[in-house]
Write an enzyme that holds these catalytic residues in place. Structure first.
Site, short mmCIF file in Angstrom:
data_model
loop_
_atom_site.label_atom_id
_atom_site.label_comp_id
_atom_site.label_asym_id
_atom_site.label_seq_id
_atom_site.Cartn_x
_atom_site.Cartn_y
_atom_site.Cartn_z
N GLU A 439 17.82 0.85 -87.69
CA GLU A 439 17.42 -0.26 -87.90
C GLU A 439 17.69 -0.76 -89.63
O GLU A 439 16.95 -1.83 -89.91
CB GLU A 439 16.15 -0.83 -87.51
CG GLU A 439 15.96 -0.65 -86.14
CD GLU A 439 14.52 -0.93 -85.49
OE1 GLU A 439 13.53 -1.28 -86.17
OE2 GLU A 439 14.33 -1.28 -84.26
N ASP A 440 18.40 0.02 -90.23
CA ASP A 440 18.59 -0.51 -91.64
C ASP A 440 19.15 -1.83 -91.82
O ASP A 440 19.07 -2.48 -92.77
CB ASP A 440 19.43 0.71 -92.30
CG ASP A 440 18.38 1.86 -92.61
OD1 ASP A 440 17.21 1.65 -92.11
OD2 ASP A 440 18.88 2.88 -93.02
#
Length: 859
Positions: A439-440
């Site tokens: 989820e970066d």
């Protein structure tokens, strides 16, 4: 001289402060260990897993801690041509290591192994040595690094900013399912080694023939020592199941201490298959190094491998771009779970416990597990269990929910970390994918960071305010290509074309995290069928664990009610107070008592899993039309006893949702579902006429659409009989004539059976028979359940004489029948629905079946 390894396991002690601190040393656990465990051992802190005690131990993370041991030098390590090293497999995290008063190592990465030459520092044979390790607080060191790098925009989700520049398990800072427990210590083994020559690594690179009947490749060994040209290395390759000498190959030195040998296994080679598709055949590869003239053997090392071909299929199709796995030329629907560390204190997780966890996954018909990027590169025991049991592993690199830096020292440490762990794990056939992070890219979108898909210059990425793109799209794929040949790489989870994230889901490409159920817009879980994507790598629904688990960690009776301070503190999910109650209230008649509310959350979670796995597996479709390639629930496990999205709690006790997944992932399974009446799609001027809830109460008066289908992972067609019944909830009688279909069930795909309309509020029950034996059934209820009435259901229980099984029958349809499970008890099924005429037999281990409590919705 032969290789000698002396584990430095015992005789450890620890104290608060640095080397000069006046604090008293206290006895520590054997290494590996962690400071919280040692403080507990000495009764210096309360158990942070109980009640609100987590708050009382926060101070531990702000202190410096020193560990010390003494050990004698082995008598024979002073011989000529001998090298002595200390191997530190893992130090958590900012550590200064002293041997006999000399600084020999400074560590700042929990995920790195260090091997230090101490030949000049070690004392003469038989003499005592003193080893000391000073651990500085990662919390404070992280804040110092943030201040030292003002050029970078440190953004983190979950707790606070100091975790961004620190290479430490990110969940230690706390997460929305786990406590803030910033531990430290020698978390992996420490070993004194002495040798003339040592095999540093053994690995294999191979190719399978197009028809998968033959394998050819090379065996490699990296040897450390002064004169590798004077050595001889031999390899053996043996199938573990037959226990013979196998093929023997002589290695050739190719430079830099690397020896290689070509090999082949003639047809038919035994392959490694994911669970449900074939056997998990494993081979031992062994390398031995000896003197070329005297034949004196110096060292040997071995690895267990499996031959398999794994591909990530991303092809253009009528929907967009596919995303699914193909193993040994077979398309695999990946149904499984996401994995977080199994404990907040990692050194408590034994090899046996890892095996228990993976066994649980396997027994629920899961074939993939995703190691999440905010935890750790897991123990060898974890991957060995996956090898043995046929569980594919989606392996994240350890980055999660943050905008990570990319200054020179950080990049150097990250590359070393990636290479070491790729080398350590690459022999495991279970590893199907390496993934850059968790989820970066969501951070990129939410905060408007610089990301130009068209810019393909890695050096230019370092000059943006999202420099970690260099890590995910250049550095890590390069490492995987060089160190883990034959395993696919994916830049992030989720990731489509660089623009598809958790915030802005593009269901036509890449993998997605579907969090608009529970998080986001909090959609009803009945909408899951329309909320899928090419691969759903995260989604979830919270539920309470069974009562015994809660009673272990909530010690006061007066705190054992929904919404107590102790209960709310234990649930770390943001907004859980509203979300959990809202989902329960939307679907069921509320119960405020502890057992009743816990049961409803469990039934709700199991329902959500059923909707998701059933419908998204249906989207697997057929070859060339794989609309959905896999489903991984968030999450399989917990790191402490809590209320979370896990389907199995900290004590390895399954929730009903676990069994829902098990049923939906059977090799052949029938599905039935009615369309959800979505009032939000009606014109605005009609809304005032209808209830403002998410489900229109007038739907009960209308005909609704329903469908029946069969999903199969079998690699051959199966002939089946399908029976569909319509049963009154009030009387238990059939209200229409049953429907019967005879179908050839498509291999490895979905077979549509019937699509029609009927009236509510009847239960629709579909069963699947193969060779006159019912192997699957599915029941569809009119939602919401709270509108239904459940007078006496005529539930009958028949126990076997030995108490090893119980058979349940009902006179009227029953929703959410749940046995109360506890640690040490195992059931073959739980959390199921029942209709008249069906006998449900549950196998029971660990307790006499009659001792199990049970309840159902409306009881």
């Amino acid at each position: 001289m032969a290789y000698i390894a002396t584990p430095l396991t015992s005789n450890w002690r620890f104290k608060q402060g640095n080397l000069t601190s006046s604090s008293t040393y206290l006895p520590a656990h054997n290494v590996p260990t962690e400071v919280h465990r040692d403080l507990l051992k000495n009764h210096k802190i309360a158990d942070p897993f109980l009640d609100l005690n987590e708050l009382s131990v926060r101070w531990v993370a702000e202190e410096t801690w020193t560990y010390q041991t003494t050990f004698p030098t082995p008598q024979d390590i002073s011989e000529e041509q001998t090298k002595t090293t200390l191997k530190f497999e893992g130090l958590d995290t900012f550590a200064s290591v002293y041997l006999n008063g000399h600084l020999i190592l400074k560590s700042d990465n929990m995920f790195l192994e260090y091997r230090v030459d101490v030949s000049s520092e070690i004392r003469a044979g038989g003499t005592e040595n003193t080893l000391e390790i000073v651990f500085e607080p990662a919390l404070k060191k992280g804040l110092e690094l943030v201040r030292q790098h003002p050029e970078h925009n440190f953004i983190v989700h979950q707790t606070e900013v100091s975790r961004g520049p620190v290479r430490k398990a990110q969940y230690h800072w706390g997460w929305d399912w786990g406590p803030i427990l910033m531990s430290c210590g020698p978390w992996k083994p420490i070993t004194l080694e002495s040798y003339a020559y040592r095999i540093d690594n053994v690995w294999v690179e191979y190719e399978l023939s197009d028809d998968l009947t033959k394998v050819t490749g090379k065996l490699f060994a990296k040897v450390e020592g002064q004169r590798p040209d004077a050595l001889e290395v031999t390899f053996s390759l043996t199938e573990k199941a037959i226990y013979d000498d196998g093929g023997v190959y002589k290695g050739r030195h190719t430079g830099n201490g690397v020896f290689e040998a070509s090999f082949s296994v003639d047809a038919p080679v035994e392959l490694w298959w994911p669970r449900g598709y074939g056997h998990q055949t494993l081979y031992d590869i062994k390398a031995s190094v000896s003197h070329a003239v005297s034949n004196v053997q110096y060292h040997s090392a071995s690895k267990t491998i499996g031959f398999r071909k794994v591909e990530l299929i991303q092809n253009k199709d009528s929907i967009g771009t596919s995303f699914y796995f193909r193993v040994n030329n077979v398309d695999i629907f990946a149904g499984g779970s996401c994995w977080i560390p199994a404990d907040s204190f990692l050194t408590r997780v034994t090899a046996e416990r890892y095996h228990e966890w993976i066994q649980l996954a396997a027994e629920s018909n899961q074939n993939m597990i995703r190691v999440w990027g905010g935890g750790i590169y897991e123990s060898d025991a974890f991957y060995s269990a996956c090898d043995e049991l046929g569980i594919l592993v989606w392996q994240d690199f350890m980055f999660a929910c943050a905008n990570y830096p990319a200054y020179a020292d950080y990049l150097k440490s990250v590359e070393q970390e990636a290479r070491q762990n790729a080398r350590r794990m690459r022999h495991h056939p279970c590893i199907a994918l390496w993934c850059g992070n968790n989820e970066d890219y969501q951070i990129v979108e939410r905060y408007g960071l610089q990301y130009d898909v068209e810019n393909l210059d890695p050096e230019a990425w370092l000059q943006t305010n999202f420099p970690a793109r260099y890590i995910y799209e250049y550095l890590l794929p390069k490492v995987v290509m060089e160190e883990a040949v034959g395993t696919p790489y994916h830049p992030s989870s989720p990731f489509g074309n660089g623009k598809s994230t958790t915030l802005k889901v593009d269901p036509t490409i890449g993998d997605i995290h579907q969090w608009n159920v529970w998080h986001g817009s909090m959609e009803p879980y009945q909408r899951f069928p329309a909320m899928g994507g090419r691969f759903v790598s995260e989604f979830g629904m919270e539920a309470y664990p069974h009562l015994e688990t809660l009673e272990k960690c909530i010690t006061r009776e007066e705190d054992r009610y929904p919404g107590s301070m102790a209960m709310d503190f234990r649930n770390k999910a943001i907004g859980h107070e509203r979300r959990l109650v809202s989902y329960v209230a939307e679907n069921f008649r509320m119960k405020a008592d502890f057992p009743g509310f816990a049961h409803l959350t469990q039934v709700m979670q199991a329902d959500a899993m059923g909707w998701a796995y059933r419908s998204w597996r249906r989207d697997w479709g057929r070859s060339g039309e794989r609309a959905c390639g896999g489903v991984l629930v968030w999450q399989l496990n917990d790191c402490w006893p809590t209320v979370s999205w896990s389907v199995v709690d900290y004590y390895l006790v399954p929730k009903p949702a676990y069994y829902a997944i098990k049923r939906e992932m059977e090799p052949i399974v029938i599905g039935v579902a009615r369309s959800m009446h979505d009032w939000t799609k009606r014109p605005a001027d009609e809304l005032w006429k209808r209830d403002t809830g998410h489900i229109d109460p007038t739907q009960c008066l209308e005909n609704v659409h329903y469908a029946v289908w069969v999903s199969s992972s079998k690699l051959e067609e199966v002939k089946a009989k399908i029976v569909v019944k319509f049963i009154s909830i009030r009387t238990g009688k059939e209200v229409f004539d049953e429907l019967t279909f005879y179908k050839d069930i498509q291999l490895n795909g979905t077979t549509e059976v019937v699509s029609a309309r009927t009236a509510d509020p009847f239960v629709i029950s579909a069963s699947l028979e193969v060779e006159a034996v019912e192997i699957s059934n599915c029941i569809s209820w009119p939602d919401p359940i709270k509108y239904l009435h459940f007078p006496d259901r005529d539930v009958q229980m028949r126990y076997s004489d030995d108490g090893a099984s119980v058979t349940v029958t009902v006179g009227k349809p029953v929703k959410g029948f749940v046995f109360s499970e506890r640690q040490g008890v195992r059931l073959s099924d739980n959390g199921f629905d029942l209709v008249p005429g069906v006998k449900k037999t549950v196998q029971v281990k660990g307790v006499h079946a009659s001792k199990l409590d049970w309840r159902y919705v409306g009881m």
